[in-house]
Write a protein that holds these residues in place. Structure first.
Motif, PDB file in Angstrom:
ATOM      1  N   ALA A 110       0.706  -0.786  -0.483  1.00 15.06           N
ATOM      2  CA  ALA A 110      -0.478  -0.160   0.127  1.00 15.06           C
ATOM      3  C   ALA A 110       1.117   0.955  -0.758  1.00 15.06           C
ATOM      4  CB  ALA A 110      -0.903   0.081   0.858  1.00 15.06           C
ATOM      5  N   LYS A 111       1.778   0.900   0.760  1.00 14.42           N
ATOM      6  CA  LYS A 111       2.762   2.076   0.375  1.00 14.42           C
ATOM      7  C   LYS A 111       3.368   2.169  -0.765  1.00 14.42           C
ATOM      8  CE  LYS A 111       5.019   1.263   5.359  1.00 14.42           C
ATOM      9  NZ  LYS A 111       6.755   0.817   5.862  1.00 14.42           N
ATOM     10  N   VAL A 112       3.047   2.246  -2.176  1.00 12.20           N
ATOM     11  CA  VAL A 112       3.708   2.484  -2.451  1.00 12.20           C
ATOM     12  C   VAL A 112       2.791   2.586  -4.041  1.00 12.20           C
ATOM     13  CG1 VAL A 112       6.164   1.298  -2.721  1.00 12.20           C
ATOM     14  CG2 VAL A 112       4.289   0.012  -3.789  1.00 12.20           C
ATOM     15  N   ILE A 113       1.115   2.809  -2.965  1.00 13.24           N
ATOM     16  CA  ILE A 113       0.113   3.023  -4.219  1.00 13.24           C
ATOM     17  C   ILE A 113      -0.011   4.675  -4.717  1.00 13.24           C
ATOM     18  CG2 ILE A 113      -1.910   3.475  -4.856  1.00 13.24           C
ATOM     19  CD1 ILE A 113      -2.682   0.806  -2.924  1.00 13.24           C
ATOM     20  N   LEU A 114       0.150   5.448  -5.867  1.00 13.50           N
ATOM     21  CA  LEU A 114       0.933   6.531  -5.923  1.00 13.50           C
ATOM     22  C   LEU A 114      -0.870   6.933  -6.995  1.00 13.50           C
ATOM     23  CD1 LEU A 114       4.646   6.084  -7.517  1.00 13.50           C
ATOM     24  CD2 LEU A 114       3.455   6.980  -5.012  1.00 13.50           C
ATOM     25  N   PHE A 115      -0.545   8.195  -6.486  1.00  9.75           N
ATOM     26  CA  PHE A 115      -1.755   9.103  -7.116  1.00  9.75           C
ATOM     27  C   PHE A 115      -1.284  10.352  -8.219  1.00  9.75           C
ATOM     28  CE2 PHE A 115      -3.955   7.151  -3.815  1.00  9.75           C
ATOM     29  CZ  PHE A 115      -4.857   6.142  -4.391  1.00  9.75           C
ATOM     30  N   ASP A 116      -1.725  10.530  -9.321  1.00  9.59           N
ATOM     31  CA  ASP A 116      -1.737  12.123  -9.721  1.00  9.59           C
ATOM     32  C   ASP A 116      -2.029  13.002  -8.653  1.00  9.59           C
ATOM     33  OD1 ASP A 116      -1.191  10.651 -12.417  1.00  9.59           O
ATOM     34  OD2 ASP A 116      -3.082  10.830 -13.067  1.00  9.59           O
ATOM     35  N   TYR A 117      -0.956  14.109  -8.840  1.00  5.83           N
ATOM     36  CA  TYR A 117      -0.779  15.272  -8.149  1.00  5.83           C
ATOM     37  C   TYR A 117      -2.001  15.979  -7.919  1.00  5.83           C
ATOM     38  CZ  TYR A 117       0.653  19.160  -5.630  1.00  5.83           C
ATOM     39  OH  TYR A 117      -0.133  19.967  -5.076  1.00  5.83           O
ATOM     40  N   GLY A 118      -2.501  15.630  -6.289  1.00  2.42           N
ATOM     41  CA  GLY A 118      -3.872  16.387  -6.075  1.00  2.42           C
ATOM     42  C   GLY A 118      -5.131  16.041  -6.961  1.00  2.42           C
ATOM     43  N   THR A 119      -5.689  14.834  -7.221  1.00  2.00           N
ATOM     44  CA  THR A 119      -6.249  14.196  -7.721  1.00  2.00           C
ATOM     45  C   THR A 119      -6.296  12.242  -7.611  1.00  2.00           C
ATOM     46  OG1 THR A 119      -5.239  12.623  -9.588  1.00  2.00           O
ATOM     47  CG2 THR A 119      -5.743  15.398  -9.788  1.00  2.00           C
ATOM     48  N   PRO A 120      -8.044  11.993  -7.186  1.00  2.00           N
ATOM     49  CA  PRO A 120      -7.602  10.380  -6.890  1.00  2.00           C
ATOM     50  C   PRO A 120      -7.340   9.869  -8.293  1.00  2.00           C
ATOM     51  CG  PRO A 120      -9.800  11.298  -7.946  1.00  2.00           C
ATOM     52  CD  PRO A 120      -8.466  12.545  -7.599  1.00  2.00           C
ATOM     53  N   VAL A 121      -7.137   9.687  -8.627  1.00  7.11           N
ATOM     54  CA  VAL A 121      -6.662   9.169 -10.532  1.00  7.11           C
ATOM     55  C   VAL A 121      -5.539   8.447 -10.331  1.00  7.11           C
ATOM     56  CG1 VAL A 121      -5.696   8.619 -12.514  1.00  7.11           C
ATOM     57  CG2 VAL A 121      -7.661  10.725 -12.113  1.00  7.11           C
ATOM     58  N   ILE A 122      -5.788   7.151  -9.878  1.00  4.89           N
ATOM     59  CA  ILE A 122      -4.081   6.132  -9.514  1.00  4.89           C
ATOM     60  C   ILE A 122      -3.240   6.386 -10.503  1.00  4.89           C
ATOM     61  CG2 ILE A 122      -3.688   3.579  -9.732  1.00  4.89           C
ATOM     62  CD1 ILE A 122      -6.268   3.291  -8.429  1.00  4.89           C
ATOM     63  N   ASN A 123      -2.008   6.192 -10.054  1.00  8.84           N
ATOM     64  CA  ASN A 123      -0.628   6.085 -11.233  1.00  8.84           C
ATOM     65  C   ASN A 123      -0.341   5.107 -12.334  1.00  8.84           C
ATOM     66  OD1 ASN A 123       1.810   6.341 -12.312  1.00  8.84           O
ATOM     67  ND2 ASN A 123       2.191   8.466 -11.053  1.00  8.84           N
ATOM     68  N   GLN A 124      -0.367   5.403 -13.061  1.00  5.10           N
ATOM     69  CA  GLN A 124      -0.393   3.737 -13.852  1.00  5.10           C
ATOM     70  C   GLN A 124       0.965   2.915 -13.210  1.00  5.10           C
ATOM     71  OE1 GLN A 124      -0.292   3.849 -18.255  1.00  5.10           O
ATOM     72  NE2 GLN A 124      -2.400   4.421 -18.207  1.00  5.10           N
ATOM     73  N   GLU A 125       2.457   4.034 -12.409  1.00  2.00           N
ATOM     74  CA  GLU A 125       3.367   2.729 -12.403  1.00  2.00           C
ATOM     75  C   GLU A 125       2.297   2.048 -10.545  1.00  2.00           C
ATOM     76  OE1 GLU A 125       6.542   5.749 -11.444  1.00  2.00           O
ATOM     77  OE2 GLU A 125       6.633   6.660 -13.137  1.00  2.00           O
ATOM     78  N   SER A 126       1.537   2.156 -10.300  1.00  3.11           N
ATOM     79  CA  SER A 126       0.805   1.424  -9.072  1.00  3.11           C
ATOM     80  C   SER A 126       0.002   0.334  -9.392  1.00  3.11           C
ATOM     81  CB  SER A 126       0.178   2.492  -8.497  1.00  3.11           C
ATOM     82  OG  SER A 126       1.066   3.477  -8.011  1.00  3.11           O
ATOM     83  N   TYR A 127       0.051   0.270 -10.575  1.00  2.00           N
ATOM     84  CA  TYR A 127      -1.279  -0.947 -10.930  1.00  2.00           C
ATOM     85  C   TYR A 127      -0.581  -3.004 -10.901  1.00  2.00           C
ATOM     86  CZ  TYR A 127      -3.811   2.066 -14.167  1.00  2.00           C
ATOM     87  OH  TYR A 127      -5.111   3.075 -13.831  1.00  2.00           O
ATOM     88  N   GLU A 128       0.706  -2.173 -10.807  1.00  2.00           N
ATOM     89  CA  GLU A 128       1.248  -3.766 -11.022  1.00  2.00           C
ATOM     90  C   GLU A 128       1.943  -4.562  -9.323  1.00  2.00           C
ATOM     91  OE1 GLU A 128       5.486  -6.172 -11.076  1.00  2.00           O
ATOM     92  OE2 GLU A 128       5.583  -4.153 -12.156  1.00  2.00           O
ATOM     93  N   VAL A 129       1.537  -3.021  -8.524  1.00  2.00           N
ATOM     94  CA  VAL A 129       1.432  -3.119  -6.740  1.00  2.00           C
ATOM     95  C   VAL A 129      -0.155  -3.371  -6.537  1.00  2.00           C
ATOM     96  CG1 VAL A 129       1.574  -2.117  -4.957  1.00  2.00           C
ATOM     97  CG2 VAL A 129       3.601  -1.884  -6.426  1.00  2.00           C
TER      98      VAL A 129
END
Length: 667
Positions: free
Chosen positions: A558-577
């Motif tokens: 969960a520590k490496v689930i990232l979001f675009d700045y100031g939004t609830p959109v999950i950063n694609q880099e977090s999909y593998e996690v």
């Protein structure tokens, strides 16, 4: 002398009109043996298992010529000759009957069939195309001479006794549709008959037309036309002692059908089966169709003669001194026909009946009687065509009816009748007769019988199953359990009819069955995160080390689930996690998890709260879209309220912007 009797009888015929016998009473479902009079099918599936008629009679009188005010007729000053209202026409018609139902019995052979044996005495008389103006001339005491232009006419009187047997049975019963049929065969014994047919008849009477000499005169009769005249062989006897004709008999039969529509048939279901409760009227609508009195009586020794009555100046004294009508006709007119033996047709009629059941007590009946005998048949009795509408109340021991009838040649009439235990009486015209100042009709019927009803079935516990079919008559229960309440064998508060495991205790939400516990750790599989590994309740059925490992792995991912700045959109880099998290969650299909969203404090608290909620829901959506059961997941945002580091440093704020996935522990 007989000729005088015949003349009076001939004139009186125009004063009678007949309709159905026992008007109103025959529509009653408790009329028993009387039901066969109009339709022999009525006795099948009767409300009576046995009905014994002791004696009953129905008589009718009505006319379209002579009317009286019944109340005025009781006055001493009332004259039946001058006070009545008379309506003479060139075509006054009449017919009438007396119907006596003697000792008779009806009884049920089975649920589907019944039989009846009956005795009956009947008297019919018909007169057609009589000239009422001729009657008016004869009745005028102030006029000595008169002319009668009768034209064509015919009259018939017939009396007979009959002994019959009726059989009826149920033909079709699919519970909603019910059909029964019946037939009667009757032996007929002729008790006497007389008929006359006239063609182009005129009679002129001159009071002083014959000179007897010495200043004495008498009336003279001049006439034209043809008369055919028949009578039973004992009619011309001068001793006035009535004797039943020896050779006068015949056969007749009735046939009928009754259909019942029973839309509420399910109400008569007991013990899982449909029962024919014969004490109850089960129909909503009943339709009956029948034809009665198909047959004739052969007067083998009856005398029939025809005369040309054209003659002039026949002395009235000759008429008065003749032994009988036959002697007078033979002496003064030309005989054109002579023979022995003739048939008299019974009043064959078609009957249609419709009965509507409002609520088991109140009914509305429509009945029609239609004569099928042609008027050209001069030796045929006929009923008057009529239509009646009868509202009625009926119960086992009491019935009341109010027939409203329109009779051909007689008009509209209102009657009333009742049945009270063994007594039945009524009239088809009593109300209209007393309400009219020009009443031209009257009828009455009465009788006694001994009825034996089918027993009413009881339902003591009110569960809709009759006691005689109820295994538990004092306790309400469903049809499926034969009227008994369902039990609870395993005492788990789930009734046996709904309990999938009636011998083992179990909760209602599992249909009365105990929950499965595969690993035997006392924690049902539905609540056990580790179904195949025994564990503790505080760890959701898992060993403590398993729970710790699962939670540690989730926290690391969960520590490496990232979001675009100031939004609830999950950063694609977090999909593998996130996909690795999905695999962990699927390893424990019974475990439930909380997805928590957190922020730092750099923005307003409201903004932070909304952002945390949206980010938690974004993670939940990803997990659900990738196969995790949504019922196992809960998402919640905490905004800036649960920091894990100080918000006054860049590093602290980074730690506070996080998503956590936590195992929800059971209580």
């Amino acid at each position: 002398m007989k000729k005088t009797t015949l003349l009076l009888f001939f004139i009186s015929l125009s004063c009678f009109v007949d309709a159905q016998s026992f008007i109103g009473y025959l529509s009653d479902n408790y009329s028993g043996v009387h039901g066969l009079i109009s339709n022999p099918a009525n006795i099948a599936d009767s409300r009576l298992k046995l009905d014994i008629n002791l004696a009953g009679a129905s008589g009718f009188a009505a006319n379209d010529y002579y009317g009286i005010n019944i109340f005025d007729s009781f006055k001493d000053t009332y004259s039946f000759n001058t006070d009545p209202k008379k309506t003479p026409t060139n075509d006054n018609n009449g017919l009438g009957n007396i119907d006596v139902l003697g000792p008779s019995v009806m009884f049920s052979l089975s649920e589907k069939s019944s039989i009846a044996v009956f005795t009956r005495g009947r008297f019919f008389f018909n007169a057609n195309e009589l000239n009422g103006n001729s009657i008016e001339s004869l009745d005028d005491e102030d006029v000595a001479d008169f002319n009668i232009n009768e034209g064509n006419f015919d009259f018939l009187a017939n009396a007979w006794a009959e002994v019959g047997i009726t059989y009826a049975r149920v033909i079709w019963d699919d519970r909603q549709n019910f059909l029964k049929g019946g037939a009667s065969i009757k032996y007929l014994k002729g008790m006497g008959s007389i008929y006359g047919v006239g063609n182009n008849v005129t009679i002129n009477y001159d009071e002083d037309g014959t000179d007897l000499g010495g200043g004495q005169t008498t009336g003279s009769i001049s006439s034209t036309g043809f008369i055919n005249y028949g009578r039973f062989d004992e009619f011309d006897n001068d001793n006035y002692e009535y004797e039943v004709p020896d050779n006068a008999s015949g056969f007749a039969f009735d046939v009928g059908f009754v259909y019942e529509w029973r839309p509420d048939y399910y109400d008569y279901r007991s013990g899982g089966a449909f029962k024919n409760e014969r004490a109850l009227n089960k129909y909503k609508l009943k339709l009956g169709l029948s034809i009665t009195d198909i047959g004739s009586i052969n007067y083998k020794d009856g005398i029939k003669e025809g005369y040309n009555i054209t003659n002039t100046g026949v002395s009235e004294d000759e008429f008065d001194n003749a032994d009988d009508i036959g002697d007078f006709l033979n002496n003064f007119y030309t005989q054109t026909d002579a023979g022995v033996g003739y048939d008299v047709d019974l009043p064959t009629a078609l009957h249609f009946n419709a009965d509507y059941n409002f609520n088991g007590k109140f009914y509305l009946n429509l009945n029609t009687d239609f004569s099928v005998m042609k008027k050209s048949r001069k030796t045929a009795n006929r009923v008057a065509n009529n239509v009646s509408l009868t509202p009625r109340y009926e119960s086992k021991w009491f019935g009341f009816y109010l027939p409203l009838t329109v009779v051909e040649g007689s008009g509209f009439r209102i009657g009333a009748g009742l049945r009270a235990g063994p007594l039945y009486l009524g009239s088809g015209s009593i109300i209209s007769a007393f309400a009219s100042d020009n009443n031209r009709q009257a009828d009455v019927y009465a009788g006694l019988k001994i009825p034996f009803f089918h027993k009413d079935s009881k339902d003591k516990d009110g569960d809709g199953i009759l006691d005689k079919y109820d295994d538990c008559p004092s306790k309400p229960g469903p049809v499926e359990n034969n009227g008994c309440p369902w039990g609870d064998k395993d005492k788990d508060d789930v009734l046996d009819n709904e309990d999938k495991c009636p011998d083992e205790k179990g909760p209602a939400e599992n249909n009365g069955c105990p929950w499965t516990d595969t690993d035997g750790d006392g924690i049902p599989d539905k609540d056990d995160v580790c179904v195949n590994t025994p564990g503790d309740a505080e760890n959701n059925g898992c060993p403590k080390k398993v729970i710790e490992k699962v939670q540690k792995d989730l926290n690391e991912y969960a520590k490496v689930i990232l979001f675009d700045y100031g939004t609830p959109v999950i950063n694609q880099e977090s999909y593998e996690v996130l996909n690795d998290i999905v695999k962990i969650l699927k390893e424990y299909p019974n475990a439930r998890f909380m997805i928590e969203g957190h922020t730092d404090s750099t923005s307003s608290s409201g903004w932070n709260q909304r952002l945390s909620e949206n980010r938690a829901n974004s993670v939940l959506k990803f997990l659900v879209d990738n196969g995790v059961n949504p019922s196992r997941l809960t998402a919640k945002g905490y905004g800036e309220t649960k920091p894990i580091a100080p918000n006054d440093t860049k590093e602290g704020r980074a730690l506070n912007r996080r998503v956590e996935i936590n195992l929800i522990k059971s209580n």
